[in-house]
Design an enzyme around this catalytic site. Structure first.
Site, PDB file in Angstrom:
ATOM      1  N   ARG A   1     -64.133  46.056  95.432  1.00 33.77           N
ATOM      2  CA  ARG A   1     -64.880  46.985  96.290  1.00 33.77           C
ATOM      3  C   ARG A   1     -64.058  48.240  96.541  1.00 33.77           C
ATOM      4  O   ARG A   1     -62.871  48.159  96.860  1.00 33.77           O
ATOM      5  CB  ARG A   1     -65.204  46.296  97.628  1.00 33.77           C
TER       6      ARG A   1
ATOM      7  N   LYS B   1     -68.231  36.883 107.878  1.00 34.37           N
ATOM      8  CA  LYS B   1     -69.700  36.894 108.025  1.00 34.37           C
ATOM      9  C   LYS B   1     -70.383  36.493 106.711  1.00 34.37           C
ATOM     10  O   LYS B   1     -71.288  35.672 106.717  1.00 34.37           O
ATOM     11  CB  LYS B   1     -70.193  38.291 108.452  1.00 34.37           C
TER      12      LYS B   1
ATOM     13  N   ARG C   1     -58.506  39.825  99.406  1.00 35.27           N
ATOM     14  CA  ARG C   1     -59.778  39.733  98.681  1.00 35.27           C
ATOM     15  C   ARG C   1     -59.745  40.686  97.476  1.00 35.27           C
ATOM     16  O   ARG C   1     -60.166  40.334  96.378  1.00 35.27           O
ATOM     17  CB  ARG C   1     -60.927  40.091  99.637  1.00 35.27           C
TER      18      ARG C   1
ATOM     19  N   ARG D   1     -75.203  47.501 113.364  1.00 35.26           N
ATOM     20  CA  ARG D   1     -73.822  47.945 113.551  1.00 35.26           C
ATOM     21  C   ARG D   1     -73.720  49.054 114.586  1.00 35.26           C
ATOM     22  O   ARG D   1     -72.608  49.526 114.855  1.00 35.26           O
ATOM     23  CB  ARG D   1     -73.270  48.458 112.231  1.00 35.26           C
TER      24      ARG D   1
ATOM     25  N   ARG E   1     -62.729  51.342 108.558  1.00 38.25           N
ATOM     26  CA  ARG E   1     -63.821  50.406 108.853  1.00 38.25           C
ATOM     27  C   ARG E   1     -63.593  49.727 110.203  1.00 38.25           C
ATOM     28  O   ARG E   1     -64.533  49.505 110.966  1.00 38.25           O
ATOM     29  CB  ARG E   1     -63.940  49.362 107.733  1.00 38.25           C
TER      30      ARG E   1
END
Ligand code: AMP
Length: 192
Positions: free
Chosen positions: A139, A14, A127, A88, A150
């Site tokens: 992160r 996204k 990532r 969400r 998640r």
């Protein structure tokens, strides 16, 4: 002016697709994840309150993210908005519909990026590894335990939005497993 929602699980691409739309269509990206991380970096009360929830991989309250989005919509956007990582939950989706109606804005499409779960976990763990290797901040929620939470949050609370927007005739599904360029092209086609 085009207003769209980018819908999909964490790691679906996204953010990458949103950046491309910002560059090529002068759209404004509204990423609630970025806004929440910014609040944490600024050390605001709200930022402190949500830090642990985010690190665990759970969703923060609807009230907080709806408040953030309300402020940004009020600022307006010439080329339209990309809602990235918002809504969400069904509550957030209803709130967004109300906010858009109040402002006289129209939602043009909900673009769903379809991917498979093992790819997601790998992409996110990669990532984190890339960021670490480059000396960039990693992160707190880009670890395998948080990623699985998640994903669970996504399936429990966010994936019902696919049916919700399908029923409204607004859903456009795109194969997110293609190359970045192919996904860009398919989204461009959808948006016309
Ligand atoms: P993201 O950058 O979109 O992956 O978001 C990172 C984290 O921020 C999520 O795992 C949630 O903890 C929180 N978050 C971002 N957007 C929302 C939202 N719309 N509703 C609830 N929590 C959110």
């Amino acid at each position: 002016m085009t207003n769209i929602i980018l819908l999909g699980p964490p790691g679906a691409g996204k953010g990458t697709q949103a950046s491309y739309l910002v560059e090529t269509r002068n759209m404004t990206q509204l990423s609630t994840g970025d806004m929440l991380r910014e609040a944490q970096a600024n050390g605001s009360e709200m930022g402190k309150k949500v830090a642990e929830v985010i690190a665990r991989g759970e969703l923060v309250t609807d009230e907080i993210v709806i408040g953030l989005i309300r402020e940004k919509i009020a600022e307006g956007a010439e080329g339209g908005f990309i809602f990235d990582g918002f809504p969400r939950t069904l509550g957030q989706a209803d709130a967004l519909a109300a906010l858009l109606a109040e402002t006289g804005l129209k939602l043009d499409a909900v673009v769903e990026l379809q991917v498979n779960d093992e790819v997601l976990v790998k992409r996110i763990v990669n990532r984190a590894e890339e960021a670490r290797a480059a000396g960039k901040p990693v992160r707190a929620d880009d670890n395998e335990v948080s990623v699985r939470i998640r994903l669970t949050e996504y399936y429990k609370k966010t994936s019902p939005l696919i049916g919700y927007y399908y029923a409204k005739g607004e859903l456009k599904s795109v194969d997110g497993l293609q190359s970045m360029e192919e996904v860009q092209a398919e989204i461009a086609e959808v948006l016309g």
